[in-house]
Design an enzyme around this catalytic site. Structure first.
Site, PDB file in Angstrom:
ATOM      1  CG  ASP A 102      -0.263  -0.268   2.541  1.00 34.70           C
ATOM      2  OD1 ASP A 102       0.956  -0.554   2.571  1.00 34.70           O
ATOM      3  OD2 ASP A 102      -0.948  -0.219   3.580  1.00 34.70           O
ATOM      4  CG  ASP A 105       6.706   5.968   6.292  1.00 29.71           C
ATOM      5  OD1 ASP A 105       6.976   7.061   5.804  1.00 29.71           O
ATOM      6  OD2 ASP A 105       6.482   5.813   7.511  1.00 29.71           O
ATOM      7  CE  LYS A 133       3.392   8.886   4.592  1.00 28.69           C
ATOM      8  NZ  LYS A 133       3.140   8.684   6.034  1.00 28.69           N
ATOM      9  CB  VAL A 155      -2.373   9.114   3.448  1.00 26.91           C
ATOM     10  CG1 VAL A 155      -1.796  10.415   2.932  1.00 26.91           C
ATOM     11  CG2 VAL A 155      -1.398   7.962   3.217  1.00 26.91           C
ATOM     12  CG  ASP A 161      -4.828   0.948   9.543  1.00 26.93           C
ATOM     13  OD1 ASP A 161      -3.809   0.822   8.849  1.00 26.93           O
ATOM     14  OD2 ASP A 161      -4.827   0.764  10.783  1.00 26.93           O
TER      15      ASP A 161
HETATM   16  P1  IMP Z   1       7.725   1.320   6.505  1.00 27.29           P
HETATM   17  O1  IMP Z   1       8.307   0.071   7.063  1.00 27.29           O
HETATM   18  O2  IMP Z   1       8.100   2.532   7.309  1.00 27.29           O
HETATM   19  O3  IMP Z   1       8.016   1.520   5.024  1.00 27.29           O
HETATM   20  O4  IMP Z   1       6.159   1.254   6.751  1.00 27.29           O
HETATM   21  C1  IMP Z   1       5.279   0.702   5.896  1.00 27.29           C
HETATM   22  C2  IMP Z   1       3.961   0.467   6.626  1.00 27.29           C
HETATM   23  O5  IMP Z   1       3.658   1.488   7.570  1.00 27.29           O
HETATM   24  C3  IMP Z   1       2.824   0.472   5.634  1.00 27.29           C
HETATM   25  O6  IMP Z   1       2.617  -0.803   5.078  1.00 27.29           O
HETATM   26  C4  IMP Z   1       1.674   0.966   6.488  1.00 27.29           C
HETATM   27  O7  IMP Z   1       1.058  -0.113   7.162  1.00 27.29           O
HETATM   28  C5  IMP Z   1       2.305   1.861   7.514  1.00 27.29           C
HETATM   29  N1  IMP Z   1       2.207   3.279   7.106  1.00 27.29           N
HETATM   30  C6  IMP Z   1       3.211   4.118   6.803  1.00 27.29           C
HETATM   31  N2  IMP Z   1       2.771   5.341   6.498  1.00 27.29           N
HETATM   32  C7  IMP Z   1       1.431   5.299   6.612  1.00 27.29           C
HETATM   33  C8  IMP Z   1       0.380   6.273   6.414  1.00 27.29           C
HETATM   34  O8  IMP Z   1       0.573   7.449   6.065  1.00 27.29           O
HETATM   35  N3  IMP Z   1      -0.894   5.830   6.633  1.00 27.29           N
HETATM   36  C9  IMP Z   1      -1.185   4.560   7.011  1.00 27.29           C
HETATM   37  N4  IMP Z   1      -0.243   3.624   7.197  1.00 27.29           N
HETATM   38  C10 IMP Z   1       1.055   3.986   7.001  1.00 27.29           C
HETATM   39 MG    MG Z   2      -1.415   0.147   9.116  1.00 24.42          MG
END
Ligand code: IMP
Ligand code: MG
Length: 193
Positions: A102, A105, A133, A155, A161
């Site tokens: 989805d 980040d 992001k 978001v 969510d």
């Molecule tokens: P990462 O490991 O930091 O890349 O995080 C990825 C996960 O964090 C995604 O699969 C989402 O579940 C959650 N996440 C990160 N940013 C957002 C956001 O803006 N809204 C909702 N969930 C987010």
């Molecule tokens: Mg989540």
């Protein structure tokens, strides 16, 4: 100075038409790139489910799907340590795997998942994410298919969510005030549902 109306704690980031158009384009790209093959789309529960459901219908190939559920540890779930809560239902050895996310980040979750999947010896392994992001990236992730780059704002909607809710909003909305969303959710998001 006159006091204006309080600024809305949420704002539109992507409307359903924009999302639909881009998902169609990605589906067409995957259809071209994987012509004659049968890619396996691996989606990460739960956030990717809405995107996956639209994406598979935009791909004109004999695609397969499978799911993984994970939980992240550490402060804000951002340590990069991931536990698999539900694993794939079959081997991916020799498969053309596309990891469907989805949002990417920090990149920690995808990096962990890619290592886990790569160890199972798929024939090919690519990443498809609806949202990127990129300004928050800690570890570089090789993204093959990307829907949209978005700024550093939390978001919700279209599968994403906050505290388990708002996945069914058709738009993707940015949340400036998470506390407001936690308190009076229905009224605030009503224009976008
Ligand atoms: P990462 O490991 O930091 O890349 O995080 C990825 C996960 O964090 C995604 O699969 C989402 O579940 C959650 N996440 C990160 N940013 C957002 C956001 O803006 N809204 C909702 N969930 C987010
Ligand atoms: Mg989540």
């Amino acid at each position: 100075m006159q006091e204006g109306p309080a600024p809305s704690p949420v704002g539109l980031v992507l409307d359903p038409e924009k999302i639909r158009g881009r998902v169609e384009e990605i589906g067409a790209e995957i259809t071209r790139d994987y012509a004659g093959r049968s890619p396996l789309l691996v989606a990460v529960l739960k956030g990717s489910v809405v995107f996956l459901a639209d994406l598979v219908r935009a791909i004109d190939l004999a695609v397969k799907v499978d799911f993984m559920a994970i939980s992240s540890y550490g402060p804000g779930g951002r340590s990069g340590v991931v536990r698999i809560l539900k694993d794939l239902s079959a081997s991916i050895e020799g498969e053309d795997v596309i990891l469907v996310e989805d949002i990417i980040d920090t990149g920690l979750t995808s990096t962990y998942l890619l290592a886990t999947l790569r160890a199972r010896q798929p024939k090919t392994l690519e990443v498809c994410t609806l949202l990127d992001k990129s300004v928050r990236r800690i570890i570089e992730v090789p993204i093959r298919y990307k829907g949209f780059d978005i700024p550093d704002e939390f978001v919700v909607g279209y599968g994403l969510d906050y505290q388990g809710r708002y996945r069914n909003i058709r738009s993707i909305i940015g949340v400036k005030d998470l506390d407001a969303l936690a308190e009076d959710s229905e009224g605030i998001v009503a224009p976008y549902v």
